[in-house]
Design a protein around this motif. Structure first.
Motif, PDB file in Angstrom:
ATOM      1  N   LEU A   8       0.719  -1.159  -0.174  1.00  0.00           N
ATOM      2  CA  LEU A   8      -0.045   0.080   0.118  1.00  0.00           C
ATOM      3  C   LEU A   8       0.863   1.390   0.068  1.00  0.00           C
ATOM      4  O   LEU A   8       0.580   2.110  -0.744  1.00  0.00           O
ATOM      5  CB  LEU A   8      -1.025  -0.067   1.184  1.00  0.00           C
ATOM      6  CG  LEU A   8      -1.659   1.325   1.398  1.00  0.00           C
ATOM      7  CD1 LEU A   8      -2.910   1.552   0.308  1.00  0.00           C
ATOM      8  CD2 LEU A   8      -2.318   1.299   2.669  1.00  0.00           C
ATOM      9  N   PHE A   9       1.915   1.325   0.687  1.00  0.00           N
ATOM     10  CA  PHE A   9       2.763   2.378   0.853  1.00  0.00           C
ATOM     11  C   PHE A   9       3.509   2.623  -0.515  1.00  0.00           C
ATOM     12  O   PHE A   9       3.727   4.055  -0.832  1.00  0.00           O
ATOM     13  CB  PHE A   9       3.550   2.624   2.099  1.00  0.00           C
ATOM     14  CG  PHE A   9       2.865   2.459   3.437  1.00  0.00           C
ATOM     15  CD1 PHE A   9       1.679   3.423   3.872  1.00  0.00           C
ATOM     16  CD2 PHE A   9       3.129   1.378   4.590  1.00  0.00           C
ATOM     17  CE1 PHE A   9       1.175   3.219   4.857  1.00  0.00           C
ATOM     18  CE2 PHE A   9       2.423   1.358   5.384  1.00  0.00           C
ATOM     19  CZ  PHE A   9       1.497   2.252   5.820  1.00  0.00           C
ATOM     20  N   ALA A  10       3.922   1.596  -1.016  1.00  0.00           N
ATOM     21  CA  ALA A  10       4.649   1.829  -2.275  1.00  0.00           C
ATOM     22  C   ALA A  10       3.694   2.371  -3.328  1.00  0.00           C
ATOM     23  O   ALA A  10       3.989   2.954  -4.203  1.00  0.00           O
ATOM     24  CB  ALA A  10       5.195   0.363  -2.589  1.00  0.00           C
ATOM     25  N   GLY A  14       4.269   5.475  -5.047  1.00  0.00           N
ATOM     26  CA  GLY A  14       4.099   5.775  -6.777  1.00  0.00           C
ATOM     27  C   GLY A  14       3.425   6.687  -7.369  1.00  0.00           C
ATOM     28  O   GLY A  14       3.699   7.183  -8.499  1.00  0.00           O
ATOM     29  N   LEU A  15       2.221   7.056  -6.595  1.00  0.00           N
ATOM     30  CA  LEU A  15       1.352   8.296  -7.114  1.00  0.00           C
ATOM     31  C   LEU A  15       1.735   9.390  -6.592  1.00  0.00           C
ATOM     32  O   LEU A  15       1.006  10.385  -6.923  1.00  0.00           O
ATOM     33  CB  LEU A  15       0.070   7.754  -6.410  1.00  0.00           C
ATOM     34  CG  LEU A  15      -0.698   6.626  -6.945  1.00  0.00           C
ATOM     35  CD1 LEU A  15      -2.040   6.338  -6.095  1.00  0.00           C
ATOM     36  CD2 LEU A  15      -1.178   6.661  -8.405  1.00  0.00           C
ATOM     37  N   GLY A  16       2.705   9.661  -5.817  1.00  0.00           N
ATOM     38  CA  GLY A  16       3.525  10.782  -5.424  1.00  0.00           C
ATOM     39  C   GLY A  16       2.464  11.261  -4.150  1.00  0.00           C
ATOM     40  O   GLY A  16       2.305  12.447  -3.904  1.00  0.00           O
ATOM     41  N   ILE A  17       1.773  10.434  -3.479  1.00  0.00           N
ATOM     42  CA  ILE A  17       1.074  10.795  -2.296  1.00  0.00           C
ATOM     43  C   ILE A  17       1.559  10.830  -1.377  1.00  0.00           C
ATOM     44  O   ILE A  17       2.286   9.789  -0.711  1.00  0.00           O
ATOM     45  CB  ILE A  17      -0.334   9.891  -2.301  1.00  0.00           C
ATOM     46  CG1 ILE A  17      -1.174   9.915  -3.527  1.00  0.00           C
ATOM     47  CG2 ILE A  17      -1.208  10.076  -0.809  1.00  0.00           C
ATOM     48  CD1 ILE A  17      -2.485   9.345  -3.562  1.00  0.00           C
ATOM     49  N   SER A 141      -2.572   8.771   7.731  1.00  0.00           N
ATOM     50  CA  SER A 141      -3.308  10.231   7.543  1.00  0.00           C
ATOM     51  C   SER A 141      -2.590  10.796   5.900  1.00  0.00           C
ATOM     52  O   SER A 141      -1.605  10.699   5.752  1.00  0.00           O
ATOM     53  CB  SER A 141      -2.683  11.407   8.322  1.00  0.00           C
ATOM     54  OG  SER A 141      -2.773  10.789   9.717  1.00  0.00           O
ATOM     55  N   MET A 142      -3.667  11.388   5.327  1.00  0.00           N
ATOM     56  CA  MET A 142      -3.559  11.903   4.062  1.00  0.00           C
ATOM     57  C   MET A 142      -4.421  12.908   3.662  1.00  0.00           C
ATOM     58  O   MET A 142      -5.498  12.867   4.243  1.00  0.00           O
ATOM     59  CB  MET A 142      -3.508  10.894   2.686  1.00  0.00           C
ATOM     60  CG  MET A 142      -4.590  10.379   2.546  1.00  0.00           C
ATOM     61  SD  MET A 142      -4.495   9.202   1.109  1.00  0.00           S
ATOM     62  CE  MET A 142      -3.694   7.790   1.966  1.00  0.00           C
ATOM     63  N   ARG A 143      -4.189  13.999   2.646  1.00  0.00           N
ATOM     64  CA  ARG A 143      -5.155  14.970   2.356  1.00  0.00           C
ATOM     65  C   ARG A 143      -6.197  14.315   1.582  1.00  0.00           C
ATOM     66  O   ARG A 143      -6.264  13.530   1.107  1.00  0.00           O
ATOM     67  CB  ARG A 143      -4.443  15.946   1.272  1.00  0.00           C
ATOM     68  CG  ARG A 143      -3.247  16.686   1.899  1.00  0.00           C
ATOM     69  CD  ARG A 143      -2.411  17.444   1.066  1.00  0.00           C
ATOM     70  NE  ARG A 143      -2.479  18.887   0.873  1.00  0.00           N
ATOM     71  CZ  ARG A 143      -2.632  19.829   1.876  1.00  0.00           C
ATOM     72  NH1 ARG A 143      -3.051  19.452   2.878  1.00  0.00           N
ATOM     73  NH2 ARG A 143      -2.829  21.065   1.774  1.00  0.00           N
ATOM     74  N   SER A 144      -7.646  15.085   1.660  1.00  0.00           N
ATOM     75  CA  SER A 144      -8.478  14.205   1.171  1.00  0.00           C
ATOM     76  C   SER A 144      -8.557  14.247  -0.462  1.00  0.00           C
ATOM     77  O   SER A 144      -9.019  13.287  -0.903  1.00  0.00           O
ATOM     78  CB  SER A 144      -9.900  15.110   1.653  1.00  0.00           C
ATOM     79  OG  SER A 144      -9.589  16.415   1.248  1.00  0.00           O
ATOM     80  N   ALA A 145      -7.890  15.211  -0.804  1.00  0.00           N
ATOM     81  CA  ALA A 145      -7.705  15.176  -2.471  1.00  0.00           C
ATOM     82  C   ALA A 145      -6.911  13.786  -2.891  1.00  0.00           C
ATOM     83  O   ALA A 145      -6.946  13.492  -3.944  1.00  0.00           O
ATOM     84  CB  ALA A 145      -7.004  16.468  -2.778  1.00  0.00           C
ATOM     85  N   ASP A 146      -5.854  13.636  -2.042  1.00  0.00           N
ATOM     86  CA  ASP A 146      -4.913  12.599  -2.195  1.00  0.00           C
ATOM     87  C   ASP A 146      -5.820  11.218  -2.222  1.00  0.00           C
ATOM     88  O   ASP A 146      -5.377  10.206  -2.674  1.00  0.00           O
ATOM     89  CB  ASP A 146      -3.824  12.609  -1.512  1.00  0.00           C
ATOM     90  CG  ASP A 146      -2.751  13.621  -1.860  1.00  0.00           C
ATOM     91  OD1 ASP A 146      -2.844  13.975  -3.077  1.00  0.00           O
ATOM     92  OD2 ASP A 146      -1.838  14.084  -1.079  1.00  0.00           O
ATOM     93  N   LEU A 147      -6.695  11.397  -1.117  1.00  0.00           N
ATOM     94  CA  LEU A 147      -7.472  10.016  -0.912  1.00  0.00           C
ATOM     95  C   LEU A 147      -8.236   9.839  -2.283  1.00  0.00           C
ATOM     96  O   LEU A 147      -8.301   8.814  -2.857  1.00  0.00           O
ATOM     97  CB  LEU A 147      -8.409  10.016   0.307  1.00  0.00           C
ATOM     98  CG  LEU A 147      -9.466   9.104   0.401  1.00  0.00           C
ATOM     99  CD1 LEU A 147      -8.593   7.631   0.572  1.00  0.00           C
ATOM    100  CD2 LEU A 147     -10.330   9.243   1.642  1.00  0.00           C
ATOM    101  N   LEU A 148      -8.900  10.787  -3.103  1.00  0.00           N
ATOM    102  CA  LEU A 148      -9.612  10.670  -3.925  1.00  0.00           C
ATOM    103  C   LEU A 148      -8.968  10.019  -5.223  1.00  0.00           C
ATOM    104  O   LEU A 148      -9.042   9.210  -6.071  1.00  0.00           O
ATOM    105  CB  LEU A 148     -10.387  12.019  -4.395  1.00  0.00           C
ATOM    106  CG  LEU A 148     -11.457  12.333  -3.584  1.00  0.00           C
ATOM    107  CD1 LEU A 148     -11.871  13.851  -4.033  1.00  0.00           C
ATOM    108  CD2 LEU A 148     -12.513  11.552  -3.663  1.00  0.00           C
ATOM    109  N   ARG A 149      -7.466  10.595  -5.211  1.00  0.00           N
ATOM    110  CA  ARG A 149      -6.390  10.248  -6.269  1.00  0.00           C
ATOM    111  C   ARG A 149      -6.244   8.846  -6.134  1.00  0.00           C
ATOM    112  O   ARG A 149      -6.032   8.046  -6.750  1.00  0.00           O
ATOM    113  CB  ARG A 149      -5.283  11.063  -6.336  1.00  0.00           C
ATOM    114  CG  ARG A 149      -5.404  12.315  -6.726  1.00  0.00           C
ATOM    115  CD  ARG A 149      -3.887  13.099  -7.321  1.00  0.00           C
ATOM    116  NE  ARG A 149      -3.004  12.761  -6.427  1.00  0.00           N
ATOM    117  CZ  ARG A 149      -1.747  12.325  -6.296  1.00  0.00           C
ATOM    118  NH1 ARG A 149      -1.431  12.000  -7.433  1.00  0.00           N
ATOM    119  NH2 ARG A 149      -1.102  12.273  -5.385  1.00  0.00           N
ATOM    120  N   PHE A 150      -5.951   8.382  -4.868  1.00  0.00           N
ATOM    121  CA  PHE A 150      -5.786   6.828  -4.585  1.00  0.00           C
ATOM    122  C   PHE A 150      -7.025   6.150  -5.154  1.00  0.00           C
ATOM    123  O   PHE A 150      -6.544   5.061  -5.707  1.00  0.00           O
ATOM    124  CB  PHE A 150      -5.701   6.726  -3.027  1.00  0.00           C
ATOM    125  CG  PHE A 150      -5.647   5.257  -2.459  1.00  0.00           C
ATOM    126  CD1 PHE A 150      -4.640   4.324  -2.785  1.00  0.00           C
ATOM    127  CD2 PHE A 150      -7.019   4.904  -2.064  1.00  0.00           C
ATOM    128  CE1 PHE A 150      -4.663   3.220  -2.400  1.00  0.00           C
ATOM    129  CE2 PHE A 150      -7.129   3.466  -1.793  1.00  0.00           C
ATOM    130  CZ  PHE A 150      -6.060   2.587  -2.012  1.00  0.00           C
TER     131      PHE A 150
END
Length: 165
Positions: A8-10, A14-17, A141-150
């Motif tokens: 998951l972390f990789a 890879g997405l730059g998140i 923890s991550m930004r909400s916009a990054d959650l959407l990107r994920f």
């Protein structure tokens, strides 16, 4: 085999998140996790793994203290009739997690996109969102916009609806 936390972390990297992860004792309920308030900033999630009578699966992610009317939610999420909680076997098969560790990040394991993901609109108003990284022994923890990107990178189409009462 389900993906691991390292997988998951990789994937996120890879997405730059950017994300941060805090390890802690296993948390099985929202009440358990509330003991960490103040130690981990951002909105904390509660996840409902649901199925309808036609075996359509839904992952509904809301803020931890949100009230959800399970007798009416099927009207909002497009389910075929009333919903019930999905069985642990299907939770493992589709999201690769056990009860108590249900997480929106489990979508990384749903490679056939069998689970429809619904995010509560109120939750998505937060800048930082917290979720289990495939285990209930940590919080990521991550930004909400990054959650959407994920979510989109997993092949899922996130649906943002007001599902909390």
């Amino acid at each position: 085999m389900p993906k691991t936390g390292d997988d998951l972390f990789a994937f996120l990297a890879g997405l730059g998140i950017e994300s941060s992860t805090t390890r802690h004792p296993p948390l099985f309920t929202v009440a358990d996790s509330q003991a960490l308030r103040g130690a981990i900033a951002g909105a904390h999630t509660r996840n409902l793994f649901l199925k309808d009578r036609k075996d359509n699966f839904f992952l509904v992610t809301v803020e931890e203290d949100a009230e959800v009317d399970l007798k009416q939610i099927h009207h909002l999420i497009g389910a075929a009739g009333r919903v019930s909680f999905g069985k642990p076997e299907m939770l493992m098969e589709l999201l690769g997690v056990i009860p108590g560790a249900v997480t929106v990040l489990g979508l990384i394991n749903d490679t056939q996109c069998r689970v429809k993901v619904v995010l509560d609109a109120g939750l998505m108003e937060n800048d930082i969102i917290n979720a289990h990284p495939l285990t209930n022994e940590a919080t990521t923890s991550m930004r909400s916009a990054d959650l959407l990107r994920f979510i989109e990178a997993t092949g899922h189409v996130p649906v943002i609806l007001k599902v909390a009462a």
